[in-house]
Design an enzyme around this catalytic site. Sequence first.
Site, short mmCIF file in Angstrom:
data_model
loop_
_atom_site.label_atom_id
_atom_site.label_comp_id
_atom_site.label_asym_id
_atom_site.label_seq_id
_atom_site.Cartn_x
_atom_site.Cartn_y
_atom_site.Cartn_z
N ALA A 127 0.86 -1.17 0.00
CA ALA A 127 0.00 0.00 0.00
C ALA A 127 0.91 1.23 0.00
CB ALA A 127 -0.90 -0.01 1.23
N GLY A 153 0.55 -4.86 0.94
CA GLY A 153 -0.63 -4.85 0.08
C GLY A 153 -0.40 -5.52 -1.26
N GLU A 158 -0.90 -9.10 -0.57
CA GLU A 158 -2.33 -9.29 -0.32
C GLU A 158 -3.13 -9.22 -1.63
OE1 GLU A 158 -1.96 -6.13 2.66
OE2 GLU A 158 -3.09 -7.43 4.03
N GLU A 177 4.36 -5.07 7.12
CA GLU A 177 3.63 -4.00 7.80
C GLU A 177 4.13 -3.76 9.21
OE1 GLU A 177 2.21 -6.40 6.01
OE2 GLU A 177 0.65 -5.53 4.74
#
Length: 258
Positions: A66, A109, A112, A132
């Site tokens: 992300a 992300g 993911e 993260e």
Amino acid sequence: SEYETITVERAGDRVALITLNRPKALNALNLRAMREITGAAGELGQDPDVGAIVLTGSAKAFAAGADIKEMQPQSFSDVYAADWFAGWDALSRVRVPLIAAVSGYALGGGCELAMMCDVLIAADNAKFGQPEITLGVIPGMGGSQRLTRAIGKAKAMDLCLTGRMIDAAEAERSGLVSRIVPAESLLDDALAVAAKIASMSRPAAMMVKEAVNQAFESGLADGLRFERRLFHGTFATQDQKEGMAAFTEKREPKFLHS
Ligand code: HXC
């Protein structure tokens, strides 16, 4: 094009290709990328002439996570009220198979996003991880759930707690990816897998996706019953008639995708 963070094209018969295109940020996933990826995949998934969608990044990065620079100024109230990342759920509602073709980094992300796809193909240079925790946060796009179901509690805890990266070989050993291919041929190989899937009965492929996902999401008894009902449903398709007739007549099937 209307897109800023991706490119979208047809790549052969019944196959579409979405390429992440923020090279300077190693394809970091900002909110615009979330909207564009889910929007494009959603539209392609509705197109009866699309039987499979390949999602890929660059040679160096599928996606490095992300977008940390976009997240950095947000408060709890901001991310909670906007239900930050819930928009990604739309990708799980795409009903045709999604194939992730991963070269380089698939972190946070990015990992993911790859796990939201149905078939994961890794180049031999791929690196996966959920770093993260090194930023003081935790996975927010399904990492703790999908990674645990994919590779089990021990490995998922290890990766999410230490933030370490695993290479393609460990990812395959762990069951995170289904195949490893040479980096040079990643896209061709992924498109060939997509073409193979897209040549099958479209409703049958959609039902396989739904049924396997049901196994992922529910207990075995519910899953077996769910699978059986979908299996019965295949007998309502023209493609079941054609497929079984072709077998009996010792010829190749001509599927109508309906
Ligand atoms: C924003 C990113 C980024 C990211 C890289 N960049 N990853 N920008 N968000 N996730 C940017 C860098 O800032 C840099 O911009 C440019 O991309 C190139 O990256 P470098 O770090 O210079 O490349 P390199 O040295 O080759 O290192 C590659 C890397 C490293 C190991 C992948 O970039 C890295 O560790 N990235 C962060 C990985 C990460 O922590 N991901 C998880 C994010 S959190 P400039 O402008 O300097 O050139 C997440 C989920 C959060 O995904 C959910 C909970 C809320």
